[in-house]
Each structure stands twice: as structure tokens, then as C-alpha cells.
Scaffold this active site. Structure first.
Site, PDB file in Angstrom:
ATOM      1  N   LEU A 124      -5.241   2.991   5.552  1.00 24.21           N
ATOM      2  CA  LEU A 124      -6.409   2.567   6.318  1.00 24.21           C
ATOM      3  C   LEU A 124      -6.099   1.264   7.038  1.00 24.21           C
ATOM      4  O   LEU A 124      -5.813   0.249   6.401  1.00 24.21           O
ATOM      5  CB  LEU A 124      -7.602   2.374   5.380  1.00 24.21           C
ATOM      6  CG  LEU A 124      -8.928   1.955   6.034  1.00 24.21           C
ATOM      7  CD1 LEU A 124      -9.465   3.076   6.902  1.00 24.21           C
ATOM      8  CD2 LEU A 124      -9.946   1.576   4.970  1.00 24.21           C
ATOM      9  N   HIS A 228      -4.788  -7.676  -2.443  1.00 24.27           N
ATOM     10  CA  HIS A 228      -4.420  -8.516  -1.302  1.00 24.27           C
ATOM     11  C   HIS A 228      -5.696  -8.949  -0.594  1.00 24.27           C
ATOM     12  O   HIS A 228      -6.698  -8.216  -0.580  1.00 24.27           O
ATOM     13  CB  HIS A 228      -3.532  -7.696  -0.357  1.00 24.27           C
ATOM     14  CG  HIS A 228      -2.844  -8.481   0.698  1.00 24.27           C
ATOM     15  ND1 HIS A 228      -3.498  -8.935   1.822  1.00 24.27           N
ATOM     16  CD2 HIS A 228      -1.543  -8.879   0.826  1.00 24.27           C
ATOM     17  CE1 HIS A 228      -2.636  -9.584   2.603  1.00 24.27           C
ATOM     18  NE2 HIS A 228      -1.448  -9.567   2.018  1.00 24.27           N
TER      19      HIS A 228
END
Length: 350
Positions: A124, A228
């Protein structure tokens, strides 16, 4: 208008540009032409109805005013069947001593293949200039409409593996203090090797016994299960779909994996099918924004478009939307209502 469709060979240059923008550490999208050509060919085969046990359904977001590919989203079926799919499982070991009248618990990392055969969502990404309210959700939820349209193509277990936390130089503390001890390569080299050459080296070199988390430095312990910074929005979207963290983390950087049963995904449950009809002049006060799929696997298209529901339960679309979805000759679509959008940042699933 923005359209999601299967990737094509002509998208190669745009996909290479996206790889460059993504940067290092996203294993499913390396900046390598041969890898992209292989992924595109595998996706074309799957969308043509010739899926293997392990297949790739890779879709792109196209700005149909310019023809540019500006985002990506994908589904990978049968993970771990063609090559091992490794994760760390965080679990608890309990030790006791009657002599010392003591009970102790210890968290450990165990290398497992528990997701073998599952369906993975990933890849994505949205170019910065297109990160507007609702667009990232469109990319994410498109995959679930594909599952709702063709549930037999996808496993009961659906998972997503998110990028783990890295510092400003792209280094992973977990890899630095654990993985690097067993491999003569830095983090980015390990990620690239896994992406381009497969994961056999993991089986060859990684320790087979549980690793006590308390023996790792604090910097490594702190990032186990931590996404992240750029993956946090994607994780929030998945949680809203019902995905849950169950203790599995990425072998390289410790990023969290989340999972759900396919038919329990909220978008799958909320989606509906309806006959379509054309409206010449849209009545804005009665319209709602929907994600709409044409239900045609070989020529799959999804659009984010305003529409209304008639008194007969038909989905009323403008002619431009019908054309963009390539709905000529098709009487029915699948749709789901959009949710309230907020400004979105760089949402990525590795």
C-alpha cells in the site's frame, strides 16, 4: 477521477518511480525492473483467472486525467507455499522453583511459519501529492471489495505485515542487535536479498531456538511490534477493519503483523450488490460517496464516486462513472459507503 485497476506492463516506469519514492526497506516493492516485470506478469495471470496456489493480485491507482499511476495496493495468496514465510512469534515462558519459592515469566521470540497458506495484503503506497482525505482508505479498502467479489480466491486467514521502526538512516535496531549477529550484511542488504532472491538464507542461518527478549539491548526490545512511522496510518486503518495483533512480528525489523478472518473484515461485511442505473443530472443533496467495483475479474475496476440509491434499491451513477468503471453490458456492481475521512499521511504496508 481516480480509478483502481490491475497493473499492466505499461505501468513499469511509473512503478519504478514509486519504488524510488518509497525508499529502502519495503520488501514487496524493490527498485528492480526484473522484479517488477515478474510481479506484473504474475498479477496478469491471476486476474485472467489462472491463479496458482500462490498468486499476486497487484493493483494500481490511476489518475485517469493524466494516465499516471499514483498509488499501489495488492493481495498475495498462499504465502509460504512457494517459499517459506517466516515470522517471530512473541510468547511467554514460565519457570518456577519450589526451592526458591519463585515463579518467573520470560518473553521469547520463536521463528515460526504459522502464516503458511494465508492471504497477505500489502504494497500500500500513495504518492505524496495525492495524499488527500479518503484516498488512502480507498486504496486499502479496494482489496477487501475484491475479496468480497471473489471470496473463493482467498484464504480464510488474512494478514498484513507492517514495516518495523527504523531510524532516520534506515537502520533497524532489532536487526542491528539480533539479525546482524548471524549474517554478514547490513539491514538494507538483507531486505533486498529477501525481496529479490527469496528467504532460503533465513532458514540456513537464523537460530532455531527461542531468543530471550530480556537478553537483547533496550533499543532492540523497544521496537518489537512497533510500526515504522509511515506505517502507523495503515495500521490504524486495518484496526478499524477489525485486524488484530496476535504476537507475530517481522523477522528483520520487528514490525507488527495483524490478522483477521476474511469474512469478518468490516468492508466485506458492509459491502452490498445492486443493479445500476444512469442519472443525467446528479442531485448532490441526495448523494453519498461510495467505493464501487465492477465485479469483472478479468477487467477489474474500482472507483471512488458519488452515487445515490433509488427507491428500487438501484445504485444511480453518472455516465462518466459508468464509463470509468467500464460497466457497459454489466447490470450489477458491488459497493460500500465511505467513512468519514481525515487528512492522511504516508500510509504503507510492507
Amino acid at each position: 477521477m481516480l480509478i483502481i485497476r490491475p497493473c499492466q506492463p505499461g505501468d513499469l516506469n511509473d512503478l519504478m518511480h514509486i519504488s524510488a519514492v518509497v525508499g529502502r526497506g519495503m520488501t514487496s516493492m524493490p527498485a528492480d525492473e526484473a522484479a517488477w516485470e515478474s510481479k506484473i506478469a504474475a498479477s496478469q495471470k491471476a486476474f485472467a483467472g489462472n491463479a496458482d496456489a500462490s498468486s499476486t493480485y497487484f493493483m494500481v491507482l490511476e489518475d485517469n486525467l493524466t494516465g499516471q499511476v499514483v498509488g499501489t495496493t495488492a493481495i498475495y495468496t498462499g504465502i509460504g507455499l512457494s517459499q517459506p514465510f517466516y515470522s517471530y512469534k512473541v510468547s511467554t515462558l514460565v519457570s518456577s522453583s519450589q526451592q526458591l519459592d519463585m515463579i518467573r515469566q520470560a518473553k521469547v521470540l520463536s521463528m515460526v511459519n504459522d502464516y503458511t497458506g494465508a492471504t497477505e495484503i500489502g504494497s500500500l503506497f500513495l504518492l505524496p501529492e495525492y495524499r488527500k482525505p479518503g484516498v488512502g482508505k480507498f486504496l486499502s479498502r479496494a482489496r477487501f471489495l475484491l475479496m468480497a467479489d471473489f471470496p473463493h480466491l482467498f484464504a480464510d486467514t488474512v494478514m498484513a505485515e507492517l514495516r518495523g521502526w527504523q531510524d532516520e538512516n534506515g537502520n533497524s535496531p532489532l536487526w542491528q542487535h539480533l539479525g546482524h549477529k548471524f549474517f554478514a550484511m547490513d539491514f538494507q542488504e538483507a531486505v533486498r536479498t529477501a525481496a529479490l532472491e527469496g528467504s532460503q538464507f533465513i532458514s540456513d542461518m537464523m537460530p532455531k531456538y527461542p531468543i530471550y527478549i530480556d537478553l537483547l539491548p533496550e533499543a532492540a526490545r523497544d521496537v518489537i511490534g512497533k510500526p515504522h512511522d509511515s506505517s502507523a496510518p495503515a495500521l490504524n486503518m486495518l484496526k478499524k477493519e477489525g485486524f488484530q495483533f496476535t504476537g507475530y512480528v517481522d523477522l528483520f525489523d520487528g514490525g507488527p503483523s495483524v490478522q483477521i478472518t476474511r469474512d469478518e473484515i468490516h468492508t466485506v461485511q458492509e459491502s452490498r450488490t445492486a443493479e445500476i442505473t444512469t442519472v443525467q443530472c446528479a442531485n448532490g443533496s441526495q448523494q453519498q460517496e461510495y467505493i464501487i467495483s465492477n465485479g469483472d475479474l478479468a477487467n477489474y475496476r474500482l472507483a471512488l464516486a458519488p452515487a445515490s440509491i433509488s427507491s428500487k434499491g438501484q445504485l444511480q451513477l453518472a455516465a462518466t462513472e459508468l464509463d470509468a468503471l467500464q460497466l457497459k453490458g454489466r447490470a450489477q456492481v458491488r459497493y460500500v459507503e465511505t467513512r468519514k475521512a481525515r487528512p492522511e499521511s504516508n500510509a504503507q504496508v510492507a
